[in-house]
Design a protein around this motif. Structure first.
Motif, PDB file in Angstrom:
ATOM      1  N   PRO A   1      29.828 -84.697 -52.287  1.00  0.00           N
ATOM      2  CA  PRO A   1      29.906 -83.239 -52.262  1.00  0.00           C
ATOM      3  C   PRO A   1      31.361 -82.797 -52.107  1.00  0.00           C
ATOM      4  O   PRO A   1      32.152 -83.469 -51.456  1.00  0.00           O
ATOM      5  CB  PRO A   1      29.088 -82.868 -51.024  1.00  0.00           C
ATOM      6  N   SER A   2      31.685 -81.680 -52.738  1.00  0.00           N
ATOM      7  CA  SER A   2      33.063 -81.189 -52.657  1.00  0.00           C
ATOM      8  C   SER A   2      33.402 -80.796 -51.236  1.00  0.00           C
ATOM      9  O   SER A   2      32.658 -80.050 -50.602  1.00  0.00           O
ATOM     10  CB  SER A   2      33.252 -79.990 -53.587  1.00  0.00           C
TER      11      SER A   2
ATOM     12  N   GLY B   1      41.441 -88.727 -46.121  1.00  0.00           N
ATOM     13  CA  GLY B   1      40.952 -88.556 -44.754  1.00  0.00           C
ATOM     14  C   GLY B   1      40.519 -87.134 -44.455  1.00  0.00           C
ATOM     15  O   GLY B   1      39.511 -86.907 -43.775  1.00  0.00           O
ATOM     16  N   TRP B   2      41.264 -86.177 -44.996  1.00  0.00           N
ATOM     17  CA  TRP B   2      40.945 -84.757 -44.765  1.00  0.00           C
ATOM     18  C   TRP B   2      39.513 -84.413 -45.161  1.00  0.00           C
ATOM     19  O   TRP B   2      38.875 -83.578 -44.525  1.00  0.00           O
ATOM     20  CB  TRP B   2      41.922 -83.863 -45.535  1.00  0.00           C
ATOM     21  N   ALA B   3      39.013 -85.066 -46.219  1.00  0.00           N
ATOM     22  CA  ALA B   3      37.673 -84.739 -46.706  1.00  0.00           C
ATOM     23  C   ALA B   3      36.595 -85.248 -45.749  1.00  0.00           C
ATOM     24  O   ALA B   3      35.454 -84.811 -45.795  1.00  0.00           O
ATOM     25  CB  ALA B   3      37.465 -85.321 -48.099  1.00  0.00           C
TER      26      ALA B   3
ATOM     27  N   GLY C   1      46.366 -81.920 -41.623  1.00  0.00           N
ATOM     28  CA  GLY C   1      45.419 -81.320 -40.687  1.00  0.00           C
ATOM     29  C   GLY C   1      45.303 -79.811 -40.791  1.00  0.00           C
ATOM     30  O   GLY C   1      44.665 -79.184 -39.951  1.00  0.00           O
ATOM     31  N   LEU C   2      45.891 -79.243 -41.838  1.00  0.00           N
ATOM     32  CA  LEU C   2      45.809 -77.798 -42.024  1.00  0.00           C
ATOM     33  C   LEU C   2      44.698 -77.485 -43.010  1.00  0.00           C
ATOM     34  O   LEU C   2      44.363 -78.276 -43.877  1.00  0.00           O
ATOM     35  CB  LEU C   2      47.146 -77.264 -42.530  1.00  0.00           C
ATOM     36  N   LYS C   3      44.125 -76.283 -42.862  1.00  0.00           N
ATOM     37  CA  LYS C   3      43.045 -75.881 -43.746  1.00  0.00           C
ATOM     38  C   LYS C   3      43.409 -74.587 -44.434  1.00  0.00           C
ATOM     39  O   LYS C   3      44.291 -73.864 -44.010  1.00  0.00           O
ATOM     40  CB  LYS C   3      41.759 -75.706 -42.934  1.00  0.00           C
TER      41      LYS C   3
END
Lengths: 292, 292
Positions: free
Chosen positions: A162-163, A185-187, A229-231
């Protein structure tokens, strides 16, 4: 293919890869010349991420207009300043020839859309110097080495899960983007803390790379900010691309790195390598981040 | 100091360092506003290398014009395309406000000189986005580390030996440039083959750095091409600077690297670090080389 009653609505992959000049990317960056230096285009919703038109796609649109306006065919260096967010829909590109030389020519281009009163609003302005990649000597003394990225089969694309991106991401259907698991890793909620992103890059319909599609490739990966680690949205303020070599057929490798995240801004340096292990493009952008 | 009959012709070092706003650099980048968006300047012969006006000095001239024309004070990102070689003497700068926003504004500027018939010839055109460095948050998450360069006393300047550069180099008198001996092989006829150049950088009259002088600093070192064994002029095609932080007082360290020399072009990536170990500016340029 409108004249063929039985033409498929979607380019048929079973017919083989799309050709340069007859592909999704070519159709969606095609401009209609209204007058000398004035071009109309309908920005396709197919190159959006969460509703916003991808900056690399816009760069390719402007790059195509300048290739028409200037006497030299290939973008050597394109500097873009992003002014306001583009939306899918009608746009006009205005070009200006700044200087014409023997080996290089320089032009300027702006893309405008329309506000509710029909007035033009400038979205992006570029300065660019064009030349002829085929006229360059073969001499290569580069110290650069291709990025360390696993084989494509070991990398992961949007089909593999999944995206992890919020919102719709139409551009994912236009690209074959296979990310290095080491930069994913972010995903999974565990960003590495390193400002790196690496991927295999291709166009989904199999069209080979050319100098114009390199302008797209440098801005098509998830932002390095995710691995820091930013969104959220990381809007580009300025992006400059150098196209250094005509890309060989086959998939590209794109490697992006951020060294300096400070004061709410970061730079993203991208390198694009072709299947012949040539460094075909370099780019750097300055982008804004929301510090969480 | 024209009103003081006893004023020294040359700024007197014994009076202490020159202040920002009252230094050789400030006087030689000062513009006279002829009309809104139109500025006159006499390009100083003091910033030339072998007769050619230094590209970083030109960038600072354009940067000062845009600081006047735009509502924000500091260059955040400046993209310059170099069109024709500038000469010392009269020039005119024309600015254009592209967009004014709350935190960033974007402008365009061109520098022109005159041909034998008095017609304007464009030398350089820039697109730039300006902001307020003092308004940025203090957040620093950079992974970048200062360059490994020996103490200034172990580095070598133009006072430490005969100039290895052909032709006059007036700019050498305006700068305190102390080169890392590890990147000075070219001056001894033994270039390292690595595309690296590192130096301590200051203005000779002791003026401290500010965002404007950073535009000079990124293009003031000998070209990395020299360490790659190439000789002669390496004209800049395009140069983009990002100013990331207001520099602290004291000397700067500048590190330049070239990864990709191919097809008669190379990129130069520069980083500028201040005395507080902050990465204050990054730049990349595309330049042409003569392959020997």
């Amino acid at each position: 293919m409108p004249e063929a009653a039985s033409a498929p609505v979607v380019p048929a992959a079973q017919d083989g890869p799309a050709a340069v000049g007859d592909s999704e990317f070519d159709r969606d960056t095609a401009l209609s010349r209204r007058a000398p230096g004035v071009y109309d285009i309908d920005l396709s919703p197919g190159w959006t991420i969460a509703g916003a038109v991808n900056g690399g796609y816009l760069l390719a649109v402007l790059g195509r207009a300048l290739a028409d306006a200037l006497p030299h065919p290939d973008p050597f260096t394109v500097s873009a300043h992003y002014l306001t967010a583009s939306q899918p829909g009608p746009a006009v590109v205005r070009t200006d020839v700044v200087r014409t030389g023997r080996t290089l020519s320089t032009g300027q281009a702006s893309l405008f859309q329309y506000d509710e009163d029909g007035r033009e609003v400038e979205r992006i302005r570029v300065l660019a110097s064009y030349g002829d990649l085929d006229a360059l000597p073969d001499d290569v003394r580069t110290a650069a080495r291709p990025p360390a990225i696993p084989a494509m089969e070991q990398c992961l694309g949007s089909q593999d899960g999944p995206s992890p991106m919020a919102g719709s991401s139409a551009i994912a259907d236009r690209l074959t983007l296979k990310l290095d698991p080491a930069t994913l890793g972010w995903a999974l909620g565990t960003p590495s803390g390193k400002g790196e992103m690496r991927a295999w890059f291709g166009l989904a319909d199999g069209r080979d790379a050319d100098p114009l599609s390199l302008l797209l490739a440098v801005d098509a990966l998830p932002p390095t900010a995710f691995e820091l680690g930013l969104k959220g949205w990381v809007p580009t303020v300025e992006l400059t691309v150098h196209v250094r070599c005509r890309p060989a057929p086959g998939p590209l490798r794109v490697s992006i790195a951020t060294r300096n995240l400070a004061g709410g801004f970061l730079e993203e340096d991208a390198e694009v390598w072709d299947s012949a292990d040539r460094l075909v493009a370099q780019s750097r952008q300055l982008a804004r981040v929301r510090l969480g």
